[in-house]
Scaffold this motif. Structure first.
Motif, short mmCIF file in Angstrom:
data_model
loop_
_atom_site.label_atom_id
_atom_site.label_comp_id
_atom_site.label_asym_id
_atom_site.label_seq_id
_atom_site.Cartn_x
_atom_site.Cartn_y
_atom_site.Cartn_z
N MET A 295 28.53 57.87 89.59
CA MET A 295 28.11 57.06 90.73
C MET A 295 26.63 56.69 90.62
SD MET A 295 30.22 59.08 93.71
CE MET A 295 32.00 59.25 93.57
N LEU A 296 25.81 57.65 90.16
CA LEU A 296 24.39 57.35 89.96
C LEU A 296 24.20 56.26 88.91
CD1 LEU A 296 21.47 59.87 89.65
CD2 LEU A 296 21.72 58.04 87.99
N VAL A 297 24.88 56.40 87.78
CA VAL A 297 24.76 55.40 86.72
C VAL A 297 25.23 54.03 87.22
CG1 VAL A 297 25.54 54.76 84.40
CG2 VAL A 297 24.95 57.14 84.91
N SER A 298 26.30 54.03 88.01
CA SER A 298 26.81 52.78 88.57
C SER A 298 25.82 52.16 89.56
CB SER A 298 28.15 53.03 89.26
OG SER A 298 29.13 53.48 88.34
N ALA A 299 25.10 53.01 90.28
CA ALA A 299 24.07 52.49 91.19
C ALA A 299 22.96 51.82 90.40
CB ALA A 299 23.50 53.64 92.02
N PHE A 300 22.67 52.34 89.22
CA PHE A 300 21.57 51.83 88.41
C PHE A 300 21.92 50.53 87.69
CE2 PHE A 300 18.75 51.91 84.63
CZ PHE A 300 17.54 51.88 85.30
N ALA A 301 23.14 50.43 87.19
CA ALA A 301 23.50 49.28 86.35
C ALA A 301 24.63 48.44 86.92
CB ALA A 301 23.87 49.76 84.94
N GLY A 302 25.21 48.84 88.06
CA GLY A 302 26.34 48.12 88.64
C GLY A 302 27.65 48.78 88.26
N ARG A 303 28.53 48.97 89.25
CA ARG A 303 29.79 49.68 88.99
C ARG A 303 30.64 48.95 87.96
NH1 ARG A 303 35.17 49.90 90.74
NH2 ARG A 303 34.89 47.91 91.80
N GLU A 304 30.82 47.66 88.09
CA GLU A 304 31.70 46.94 87.17
C GLU A 304 31.16 46.92 85.75
OE1 GLU A 304 32.81 43.14 88.74
OE2 GLU A 304 33.75 43.99 90.53
N PRO A 305 29.86 46.62 85.52
CA PRO A 305 29.35 46.69 84.14
C PRO A 305 29.46 48.08 83.53
CG PRO A 305 27.86 45.42 85.52
CD PRO A 305 28.85 46.05 86.44
N VAL A 306 29.23 49.12 84.34
CA VAL A 306 29.31 50.48 83.81
C VAL A 306 30.75 50.83 83.45
CG1 VAL A 306 29.13 52.92 84.45
CG2 VAL A 306 27.23 51.36 84.91
N LEU A 307 31.70 50.54 84.33
CA LEU A 307 33.10 50.86 84.02
C LEU A 307 33.61 50.02 82.85
CD1 LEU A 307 34.66 51.32 87.58
CD2 LEU A 307 34.00 53.08 85.91
N ALA A 308 33.12 48.80 82.71
CA ALA A 308 33.49 47.98 81.54
C ALA A 308 32.94 48.61 80.26
CB ALA A 308 32.96 46.56 81.71
N ALA A 309 31.69 49.12 80.33
CA ALA A 309 31.11 49.79 79.16
C ALA A 309 31.87 51.06 78.83
CB ALA A 309 29.64 50.11 79.44
N TYR A 310 32.33 51.79 79.85
CA TYR A 310 33.11 53.00 79.62
C TYR A 310 34.44 52.66 78.95
CZ TYR A 310 30.34 56.67 81.89
OH TYR A 310 29.39 57.61 82.19
N ARG A 311 35.08 51.58 79.40
CA ARG A 311 36.35 51.18 78.76
C ARG A 311 36.10 50.82 77.30
NH1 ARG A 311 37.12 48.76 83.93
NH2 ARG A 311 36.31 46.76 83.19
N GLU A 312 35.00 50.17 77.03
CA GLU A 312 34.65 49.83 75.66
C GLU A 312 34.40 51.09 74.84
OE1 GLU A 312 31.31 46.88 73.67
OE2 GLU A 312 31.94 46.53 75.77
N ALA A 313 33.74 52.07 75.43
CA ALA A 313 33.49 53.32 74.74
C ALA A 313 34.79 54.05 74.40
CB ALA A 313 32.58 54.21 75.59
N VAL A 314 35.74 54.02 75.33
CA VAL A 314 37.04 54.64 75.07
C VAL A 314 37.75 53.92 73.92
CG1 VAL A 314 39.35 55.03 76.03
CG2 VAL A 314 37.32 55.58 77.40
N GLU A 315 37.73 52.61 73.95
CA GLU A 315 38.38 51.83 72.89
C GLU A 315 37.77 52.11 71.53
OE1 GLU A 315 37.95 47.82 74.14
OE2 GLU A 315 39.38 47.99 75.81
N ARG A 316 36.47 52.36 71.50
CA ARG A 316 35.77 52.60 70.23
C ARG A 316 35.66 54.09 69.90
NH1 ARG A 316 32.21 48.37 68.21
NH2 ARG A 316 32.67 46.40 69.26
N GLN A 317 36.37 54.91 70.65
CA GLN A 317 36.48 56.34 70.36
C GLN A 317 35.13 57.08 70.44
OE1 GLN A 317 39.85 57.91 69.02
NE2 GLN A 317 40.14 56.29 70.53
N TYR A 318 34.32 56.72 71.40
CA TYR A 318 33.11 57.50 71.66
C TYR A 318 33.50 58.89 72.13
CZ TYR A 318 29.53 53.81 71.32
OH TYR A 318 28.66 52.84 70.87
N ARG A 319 32.59 59.84 71.93
CA ARG A 319 32.78 61.22 72.39
C ARG A 319 32.17 61.36 73.79
NH1 ARG A 319 30.04 64.87 69.58
NH2 ARG A 319 31.63 66.43 69.10
N PHE A 320 32.87 62.05 74.69
CA PHE A 320 32.47 62.10 76.09
C PHE A 320 31.95 63.48 76.51
CE2 PHE A 320 34.35 58.05 76.25
CZ PHE A 320 34.12 57.47 77.49
#
Length: 353
Positions: free
Chosen positions: A307-332
């Motif tokens: 929620m903090l990160v979403s406040a800083f960069a916007g919820r939709e851009p952050v969740l889109a970046a997270y989806r991209e990270a999942v697709e590219r097999q980032y480690r969480f």
């Protein structure tokens, strides 16, 4: 805004169980705060995206081996996790099994070098107990001998090297969990950043129960953060104020450093030497005062950190970046990869190249 607004699908296999052999070999997803543009790099490339005159603010809190495995007089096993030092050898603790560790319960650890008595509820309404410890000598030495690193519950592997759950610049003991965004830094990387004109400074926030506590309320505004102790020195306040005055960016390493600055910053973003308890809860709609950029790991779904990160960069851009990270097999999560969120990232990247 609902807690479910911050959900995302995460395959279990992407939850990092062990740290990489080389700290700065982790991956780095860049997210431009202004355009939403993303990029994919490695953490050792971080200097490419910073500028002379920028300031990195890091949390120098050191994790204590706060997980204690003990036995009750009946022989039954139990576990106590130290959260907050209340002074006079009394700590706020998470205990298990809670039904057996009522006020008056006694616990012995190891060969009896350390013992404890549960004195009562902490009064925070979340099952935390006040526990008094008895020992000879120095308490932290007893912890070093008997305690274990308090790894998050989603990490199932035993940590072989305790220092891998510490940042290389950790100094002030007191955290129940690591400020994990800093785990990616090496002494060499920090030295290189200073050589190129990036200023380094430190705050202290001792990570406590807030890290372990999920958001259970449907409406996020009903969630209450647990208080954590934090400090800003006069030197750090002066450095940040000068950075802003000279047009540099203040970039926090981790949500803990971010919460510390935002807890103490004046409306115009200036800071003074301060210390105290903070329960600041940052979610979308929060007006940031002191922070221009953020280095952070990938966080749990529906967590206050997301929620903090979403406040800083916007919820939709952050969740889109997270989806991209999942697709590219980032480690969480704690031992996973990192993000850099700031304005003008792509422009600065082209300038460096």
């Amino acid at each position: 805004m609902k807690t479910s607004d911050f959900d995302f699908a995460l395959p279990q296999e992407l939850i990092a169980q062990t740290p990489l052999q080389r700290r700065d070999a982790s991956r780095l997803l860049t997210l431009d705060r202004q355009t939403g543009t993303t990029g994919h790099h490695h953490f050792y490339e971080l200097p490419r995206f910073l500028r002379p005159g920028d300031c990195l603010v890091m949390n120098d809190s050191r994790v204590i081996p706060a997980r204690l495995l003990g036995r009750r007089p009946t022989g039954g096993s139990c576990e106590i996790l130290l959260l907050t030092d209340r002074g006079d050898d009394v700590w706020e603790c998470l205990v298990r099994p809670g039904r057996k560790l009522r006020p008056g319960a006694q616990v012995q650890f190891g060969d009896g070098r350390l013992t404890a008595v549960v004195e009562g509820e902490a009064g925070t309404g979340d099952g935390v107990r006040l526990v008094r410890f008895f020992y000879e000598g120095i308490f932290l030495e007893a912890l070093e001998a008997l305690g274990r690193m308090p790894l998050p519950p989603y990490i199932k592997e035993e940590l072989q090297d305790r220092e891998r759950y510490q940042t290389v610049y950790s100094k002030v003991s007191g955290s129940a969990a690591a400020p994990t965004a800093g785990l990616h830094f090496t002494p060499e990387l920090l030295h290189g950043l200073e050589e190129m004109g990036v200023t380094l400074c430190w705050v202290t926030l001792h990570v406590g129960l807030g890290t372990f506590r999920p958001v259970k309320e449907e409406d996020i505004q009903a969630h209450k953060m647990h208080s954590e102790f934090c400090m800003i020195s006069e030197a750090t306040a002066r450095t940040i104020n000068e950075t802003r005055k000279n047009g540099g960016r203040v970039i926090c390493v981790g949500t803990t450093a971010c919460r510390t600055l935002e807890s103490f910053a004046a409306p115009d973003g200036t800071l003074t030497e301060q210390s105290g308890w903070t329960d600041i809860f940052i979610y979308p709609g929060y007006p940031f005062k002191a922070v221009d950029g953020l280095v952070t790991n990938f966080h749990l779904p529906q967590s206050t950190l997301l929620m903090l990160v979403s406040a800083f960069a916007g919820r939709e851009p952050v969740l889109a970046a997270y989806r991209e990270a999942v697709e590219r097999q980032y480690r969480f999560f704690s031992f996973g990869d990192a993000m850099l969120i700031a304005g003008g990232i792509e422009e600065n990247k082209r300038t460096e190249e």
